[in-house]
Design a protein around this motif. Structure first.
Motif, PDB file in Angstrom:
ATOM      1  N   LEU A 282       0.782  -1.119  -0.054  1.00 32.93           N
ATOM      2  CA  LEU A 282      -0.038  -0.127   0.174  1.00 32.93           C
ATOM      3  C   LEU A 282       0.769   1.301  -0.068  1.00 32.93           C
ATOM      4  CD1 LEU A 282      -2.588  -1.074   2.686  1.00 32.93           C
ATOM      5  CD2 LEU A 282      -3.180  -0.355   0.284  1.00 32.93           C
ATOM      6  N   ALA A 283       2.017   1.358   0.789  1.00 33.29           N
ATOM      7  CA  ALA A 283       2.700   2.201   0.965  1.00 33.29           C
ATOM      8  C   ALA A 283       3.723   2.543  -0.272  1.00 33.29           C
ATOM      9  CB  ALA A 283       3.546   2.437   2.213  1.00 33.29           C
ATOM     10  N   SER A 284       3.774   1.673  -1.203  1.00 32.12           N
ATOM     11  CA  SER A 284       4.602   1.794  -2.544  1.00 32.12           C
ATOM     12  C   SER A 284       3.823   2.477  -3.313  1.00 32.12           C
ATOM     13  CB  SER A 284       5.105   0.210  -2.904  1.00 32.12           C
ATOM     14  OG  SER A 284       5.740   0.683  -3.970  1.00 32.12           O
ATOM     15  N   PHE A 285       4.345   3.629  -3.850  1.00 28.03           N
ATOM     16  CA  PHE A 285       3.826   4.345  -4.974  1.00 28.03           C
ATOM     17  C   PHE A 285       4.171   3.990  -6.477  1.00 28.03           C
ATOM     18  CE2 PHE A 285       2.552   6.212  -1.107  1.00 28.03           C
ATOM     19  CZ  PHE A 285       0.956   6.514  -1.372  1.00 28.03           C
ATOM     20  N   GLU A 286       5.065   2.831  -6.448  1.00 25.93           N
ATOM     21  CA  GLU A 286       5.475   2.616  -7.780  1.00 25.93           C
ATOM     22  C   GLU A 286       4.577   1.993  -8.497  1.00 25.93           C
ATOM     23  OE1 GLU A 286       8.467  -0.299  -7.144  1.00 25.93           O
ATOM     24  OE2 GLU A 286       9.725   0.969  -5.839  1.00 25.93           O
ATOM     25  N   ILE A 287       4.445   2.408  -9.956  1.00 23.14           N
ATOM     26  CA  ILE A 287       3.525   1.635 -10.959  1.00 23.14           C
ATOM     27  C   ILE A 287       4.064   0.408 -11.628  1.00 23.14           C
ATOM     28  CG2 ILE A 287       2.323   2.158 -13.064  1.00 23.14           C
ATOM     29  CD1 ILE A 287       1.259   3.866 -10.997  1.00 23.14           C
ATOM     30  N   GLY A 288       3.339  -0.563 -11.329  1.00 19.43           N
ATOM     31  CA  GLY A 288       3.957  -2.077 -11.740  1.00 19.43           C
ATOM     32  C   GLY A 288       3.168  -2.321 -13.051  1.00 19.43           C
ATOM     33  N   ALA A 329      -4.806  -6.492 -13.275  1.00 21.31           N
ATOM     34  CA  ALA A 329      -4.415  -5.263 -12.709  1.00 21.31           C
ATOM     35  C   ALA A 329      -3.054  -5.110 -12.128  1.00 21.31           C
ATOM     36  CB  ALA A 329      -5.593  -4.942 -11.465  1.00 21.31           C
ATOM     37  N   ASP A 330      -2.638  -3.934 -12.074  1.00 19.98           N
ATOM     38  CA  ASP A 330      -1.335  -3.568 -11.285  1.00 19.98           C
ATOM     39  C   ASP A 330      -1.742  -3.990  -9.771  1.00 19.98           C
ATOM     40  OD1 ASP A 330       0.827  -2.722 -10.053  1.00 19.98           O
ATOM     41  OD2 ASP A 330       0.557  -0.682 -10.364  1.00 19.98           O
ATOM     42  N   PRO A 331      -0.923  -4.860  -9.112  1.00 18.20           N
ATOM     43  CA  PRO A 331      -1.455  -5.419  -7.748  1.00 18.20           C
ATOM     44  C   PRO A 331      -1.404  -4.094  -6.697  1.00 18.20           C
ATOM     45  CG  PRO A 331       0.169  -6.873  -8.860  1.00 18.20           C
ATOM     46  CD  PRO A 331      -0.079  -5.821  -9.807  1.00 18.20           C
ATOM     47  N   ARG A 332      -0.310  -3.182  -7.002  1.00 20.15           N
ATOM     48  CA  ARG A 332      -0.358  -2.337  -5.671  1.00 20.15           C
ATOM     49  C   ARG A 332      -1.310  -1.134  -5.988  1.00 20.15           C
ATOM     50  NH1 ARG A 332       6.379  -1.978  -5.694  1.00 20.15           N
ATOM     51  NH2 ARG A 332       6.603  -3.658  -4.223  1.00 20.15           N
ATOM     52  N   SER A 333      -1.395  -0.890  -7.298  1.00 13.87           N
ATOM     53  CA  SER A 333      -2.568   0.116  -7.567  1.00 13.87           C
ATOM     54  C   SER A 333      -3.822  -0.370  -7.259  1.00 13.87           C
ATOM     55  CB  SER A 333      -2.486   0.555  -9.117  1.00 13.87           C
ATOM     56  OG  SER A 333      -1.249   1.152  -9.510  1.00 13.87           O
ATOM     57  N   LEU A 334      -4.258  -1.486  -7.473  1.00 15.07           N
ATOM     58  CA  LEU A 334      -5.325  -2.283  -7.052  1.00 15.07           C
ATOM     59  C   LEU A 334      -5.735  -1.899  -5.658  1.00 15.07           C
ATOM     60  CD1 LEU A 334      -7.945  -3.792  -7.566  1.00 15.07           C
ATOM     61  CD2 LEU A 334      -6.507  -6.008  -7.534  1.00 15.07           C
ATOM     62  N   LEU A 335      -4.546  -2.519  -4.875  1.00 15.82           N
ATOM     63  CA  LEU A 335      -4.474  -2.325  -3.306  1.00 15.82           C
ATOM     64  C   LEU A 335      -4.855  -0.848  -2.868  1.00 15.82           C
ATOM     65  CD1 LEU A 335      -1.716  -4.556  -1.576  1.00 15.82           C
ATOM     66  CD2 LEU A 335      -4.384  -4.480  -1.092  1.00 15.82           C
ATOM     67  N   ARG A 336      -4.217  -0.081  -3.701  1.00  6.32           N
ATOM     68  CA  ARG A 336      -4.380   1.420  -3.045  1.00  6.32           C
ATOM     69  C   ARG A 336      -5.717   2.073  -3.438  1.00  6.32           C
ATOM     70  NH1 ARG A 336       0.930   1.869  -4.906  1.00  6.32           N
ATOM     71  NH2 ARG A 336       0.291   2.740  -6.833  1.00  6.32           N
ATOM     72  N   GLN A 337      -6.296   1.519  -4.568  1.00  3.38           N
ATOM     73  CA  GLN A 337      -7.486   1.979  -4.904  1.00  3.38           C
ATOM     74  C   GLN A 337      -8.575   1.305  -4.063  1.00  3.38           C
ATOM     75  OE1 GLN A 337      -8.629   0.354  -8.859  1.00  3.38           O
ATOM     76  NE2 GLN A 337     -10.271   1.835  -9.439  1.00  3.38           N
ATOM     77  N   LEU A 338      -8.446  -0.084  -3.821  1.00  5.98           N
ATOM     78  CA  LEU A 338      -9.302  -0.563  -2.666  1.00  5.98           C
ATOM     79  C   LEU A 338      -9.201   0.014  -1.439  1.00  5.98           C
ATOM     80  CD1 LEU A 338      -8.687  -4.457  -3.675  1.00  5.98           C
ATOM     81  CD2 LEU A 338     -10.803  -3.336  -4.003  1.00  5.98           C
ATOM     82  N   LEU A 339      -8.291   0.575  -0.942  1.00  4.80           N
ATOM     83  CA  LEU A 339      -8.116   0.948   0.393  1.00  4.80           C
ATOM     84  C   LEU A 339      -9.018   2.590   0.057  1.00  4.80           C
ATOM     85  CD1 LEU A 339      -6.999   1.456   3.222  1.00  4.80           C
ATOM     86  CD2 LEU A 339      -5.126   2.509   2.142  1.00  4.80           C
ATOM     87  N   HIS A 340      -8.810   3.306  -0.900  1.00  7.44           N
ATOM     88  CA  HIS A 340      -9.543   4.360  -1.105  1.00  7.44           C
ATOM     89  C   HIS A 340     -10.931   4.119  -0.897  1.00  7.44           C
ATOM     90  CE1 HIS A 340     -10.351   8.271  -2.716  1.00  7.44           C
ATOM     91  NE2 HIS A 340     -11.189   7.759  -3.501  1.00  7.44           N
ATOM     92  N   TYR A 341     -11.581   3.222  -1.635  1.00  6.61           N
ATOM     93  CA  TYR A 341     -12.819   2.936  -1.625  1.00  6.61           C
ATOM     94  C   TYR A 341     -13.467   2.740  -0.196  1.00  6.61           C
ATOM     95  CZ  TYR A 341     -13.740   3.721  -6.641  1.00  6.61           C
ATOM     96  OH  TYR A 341     -13.781   4.174  -7.676  1.00  6.61           O
TER      97      TYR A 341
END
Length: 401
Positions: A282-288, A329-341
């Motif tokens: 979640l804390a990684s803002f890298e694009i995978g 999906a990009d796993p990290r981006s997906l996690l951040r998106q889910l956390l946001h929602y």
């Protein structure tokens, strides 16, 4: 003397007279350790370990201060668990050099020499032992009495396990040496749990670095991530407290309840590891890269990670799907998106509310629909639940080809 002990003594006699190591008389791990020790030139007649100079030892201890400080409480717990038994708990670095030793006064400071900080315990120098051999085998190892390669270590039974960082690189080793071989059984599980505790503490230190990085680069994301980090760290501190209690109980032979607590502590540490890994993603803002990802597993992981937050807010979280769903999906981006929602839905639900996460496949579309539905009991004017919906492509047969 038992048959295994007689075999070990006979193996030593054969080795000293012929230079051959009789494999059939030794446990496989001990045979490999003796073979490595022999090939690297260790002296089986040595009575004590070689040491760095005082200056080199001081420099090494300063260099490894973080590891020493993190391991110190767990070393103390292991020593406490050994009770009145003659013992020494050792921390070594990845090169098998002793960094710290704690034990009873007679063992550590008595007239018989015992390896202290700066002692060289690699198999090349000290033969098979509780520091060098776990590093060579990259695994937990137990060495009983005369299974040690050099004469000076024969009075002890040693157990050791490597310590690993979050990338699974070996960064050190934790070991305990005991005068009574029969005392080792009650300390093995505590040693293993303590090593996992040290590794968890190293993870915590890295999480703190990650928080600072997030604050510098993405301050808007800082607060929710910091709150989640505090939740998982506090859960680990509870595991550490359990291990502290276990060490006191084992010292006075209250083993039944101690074993139950030890299992709880180990389970808590494993949960912490899993949650810490999710947090770091979640804390990684890298694009995978886009890849197949279990959507339902990611949602379940976040529900677990947010469990403390949900309890504090008094919000019930419910998940609803028929079967696991894999999306692209990009796993990290997906996690951040889910956390946001998730966080938005928790806000909308309010105290006493409910958040329902509904996941379903849209027929004939190769899409998965994810709905976050917040039901509030506080906002009476809100007649219908607040709903947030988004879609992701489902992994298809084409993706597998």
């Amino acid at each position: 003397m038992s048959p295994p002990e007689l075999d070990i003594l006979e193996a030593r006699r054969v080795y000293r007279s012929t230079g051959a190591i009789p494999a059939q008389m030794l446990r496989s791990t001990i045979y490999r350790a003796w073979e490595r020790s022999h090939l690297q030139g260790a002296n089986p007649q040595a009575l004590q370990a070689e040491k760095l100079s005082s200056l080199a030892t001081e420099r090494l201890i300063e260099q490894k201060r973080t590891l020493i400080q993190i391991a110190a409480p767990y070393i103390r717990m292991l020593s406490q668990a050994a009770g009145t038994d003659r013992h020494a708990v050792m921390l070594g670095d990845s090169e098998a050099i002793v960094l710290d030793v704690v034990g009873d006064k007679q063992t550590v400071q008595g007239p018989e020499p015992f390896p202290g900080p700066g002692s060289l315990l690699s198999e090349a120098v000290a033969g098979a032992n509780g520091i060098g051999t776990p590093l060579a085998e990259a695994d937990y190892i137990e060495i009983i009495s005369a299974e040690h390669f050099i004469d000076g270590f024969h009075p002890f039974t040693c157990q050791g396990i490597p310590l690993r960082d979050d990338k699974q690189n070996i960064i050190g080793v934790l070991s305990i040496s005991l005068r009574r071989a029969d005392a080792r059984e009650r300390l093995k599980e505590i040693l293993l749990c303590a090593s996992h505790g040290v590794e968890a503490e190293l993870l915590i230190a890295n999480l703190e670095k990650d928080v600072r990085r997030v604050l510098e680069s993405n301050p808007n994301e800082y607060q929710p991530l910091e709150e989640l980090r505090q939740d998982i760290v506090q859960a680990h501190q509870a595991a550490r407290l359990k291990l502290e209690i276990v060490s006191r109980m084992v010292a006075v032979n209250r083993l039944d309840y101690a074993i139950q607590l030890l299992r709880q502590a180990e389970q808590s540490i494993q949960i912490f590891r899993r949650r810490a890994e999710i947090w770091r993603n979640l804390a990684s803002f890298e694009i995978g890269t886009l890849q197949p990802v279990s959507l339902t597993d990611n949602i379940s992981n976040l529900v677990d990670l947010l469990s403390t937050e949900a309890v504090i807010r008094q919000v019930q979280v419910v998940t609803d799907w028929y079967e696991p769903i894999i999306v692209v999906a990009d796993p990290r981006s997906l996690l951040r998106q889910l956390l946001h929602y998730f966080l938005q839905a928790l806000d909308h639900a309010g105290k006493g509310g409910t958040v329902k996460v509904l996941v379903k496949e849209i027929p004939n579309s190769e899409l998965a629909q994810i709905s976050f539905i917040a039901n509030s009991v506080l906002n009476i004017s809100q007649s219908t639940p607040t709903s947030q919906v988004f879609y992701l492509p489902i992994k298809s047969i084409k993706d597998e080809q």
